[in-house]
Design a protein around this motif. Structure first.
Motif, PDB file in Angstrom:
ATOM      1  N   ASP A  72     -62.219  34.042 -49.273  1.00 29.91           N
ATOM      2  CA  ASP A  72     -61.883  34.901 -48.191  1.00 29.91           C
ATOM      3  C   ASP A  72     -61.768  36.248 -48.687  1.00 29.91           C
ATOM      4  OD1 ASP A  72     -61.996  32.863 -46.099  1.00 29.91           O
ATOM      5  OD2 ASP A  72     -59.600  32.410 -46.334  1.00 29.91           O
ATOM      6  N   ARG A  75     -65.098  37.770 -48.854  1.00 30.44           N
ATOM      7  CA  ARG A  75     -65.442  38.044 -47.252  1.00 30.44           C
ATOM      8  C   ARG A  75     -64.817  39.119 -46.619  1.00 30.44           C
ATOM      9  NH1 ARG A  75     -64.204  35.128 -42.501  1.00 30.44           N
ATOM     10  NH2 ARG A  75     -62.705  33.967 -43.768  1.00 30.44           N
ATOM     11  N   TYR A  76     -63.586  39.343 -46.741  1.00 28.84           N
ATOM     12  CA  TYR A  76     -62.805  40.376 -46.367  1.00 28.84           C
ATOM     13  C   TYR A  76     -63.128  41.553 -46.823  1.00 28.84           C
ATOM     14  CZ  TYR A  76     -60.036  36.822 -43.627  1.00 28.84           C
ATOM     15  OH  TYR A  76     -59.740  35.759 -42.984  1.00 28.84           O
ATOM     16  N   ALA A  80     -65.089  44.837 -45.158  1.00 26.81           N
ATOM     17  CA  ALA A  80     -64.645  46.073 -44.834  1.00 26.81           C
ATOM     18  C   ALA A  80     -65.287  47.154 -45.937  1.00 26.81           C
ATOM     19  CB  ALA A  80     -63.278  46.094 -45.781  1.00 26.81           C
ATOM     20  N   LEU A 196     -67.129  38.579 -41.334  1.00 27.77           N
ATOM     21  CA  LEU A 196     -65.591  37.921 -41.058  1.00 27.77           C
ATOM     22  C   LEU A 196     -65.546  36.753 -40.326  1.00 27.77           C
ATOM     23  CD1 LEU A 196     -63.984  41.561 -39.913  1.00 27.77           C
ATOM     24  CD2 LEU A 196     -63.502  40.086 -41.825  1.00 27.77           C
TER      25      LEU A 196
END
Length: 198
Positions: A72, A75-76, A80, A196
């Motif tokens: 995660d 991924r974030y 971004a 996301l």
């Protein structure tokens, strides 16, 4: 080795040429600045690809057991970063105007690979499929798979960069360039949303 290489390419081609963060990034760079200007980012991305892929293949990474929290975070962070790149395109003016987008650097290319969860998953999946149980003890095979993977990605990204460049030639006027920047910025933003939601 020949049969394995053919199978590897058949596995990689649809993954490498389908839209994703890397392809959209290089299409946008090609569209905004042309093929030559994409070289630094290409070097950064593919140097990072080679190093990460070889490290995973040689067993220096626990990617196969990647925790959901770490995934995660990747991924974030990746989403971004791609949003940040998209913002640069959306703010840019015409190719001949006073507001210029920043050309992508070697570091930008490397960061894109490091924060691209699609790339990490493909690398992990590739080795689970094409490295035999004893493959971790066969550095030559790991290096060969790494070279094939990296060169295939290089070719795919070059095709996407050229496609972006060819598209941009139709938009050399100030208003056309602005529309192109909005298009590529929107494309990158859509990729970030996709990252996301996966």
């Amino acid at each position: 080795m020949f049969e394995m290489t053919i199978a590897l390419l058949l596995f990689l081609v649809p993954l490498a040429y389908s839209p994703g963060p890397g392809n959209m990034f290089f299409a946008a760079i090609g569209g905004r600045f042309g093929l030559r200007a994409s070289v630094p980012a290409t070097i950064g991305y593919h140097l990072a690809t080679f190093i990460v892929t070889a490290a995973v293949g040689l067993g220096f990474s626990g990617l196969a057991t990647l925790s959901p929290v770490l995934f995660d975070l990747l991924r974030y962070g990746g989403a971004a970063y791609v949003f940040w790149l998209a913002w640069g395109f959306l703010r840019a003016g015409a190719t001949t105007g006073t507001t210029e987008a920043r050309q992508a650097s070697v570091v930008d290319g490397a960061i894109l690979l490091l924060l691209n969860p699609k790339a990490w998953l493909i690398i992990a999946l590739m080795f689970t499929q094409f490295l035999p149980g004893s493959g971790v003890n066969d550095p030559a095979l790991v290096v060969w798979i790494t070279v094939v993977f990296t060169l295939n990605n290089l070719l795919a990204f070059t095709v996407w960069t050229l496609a972006g460049d060819l598209l941009a030639r139709r938009f050399r006027s100030a208003s056309g360039a602005r529309r192109m920047n909005i298009f590529f910025g929107g494309m990158l933003a859509a990729v970030a949303v996709w990252m996301l939601l996966r």
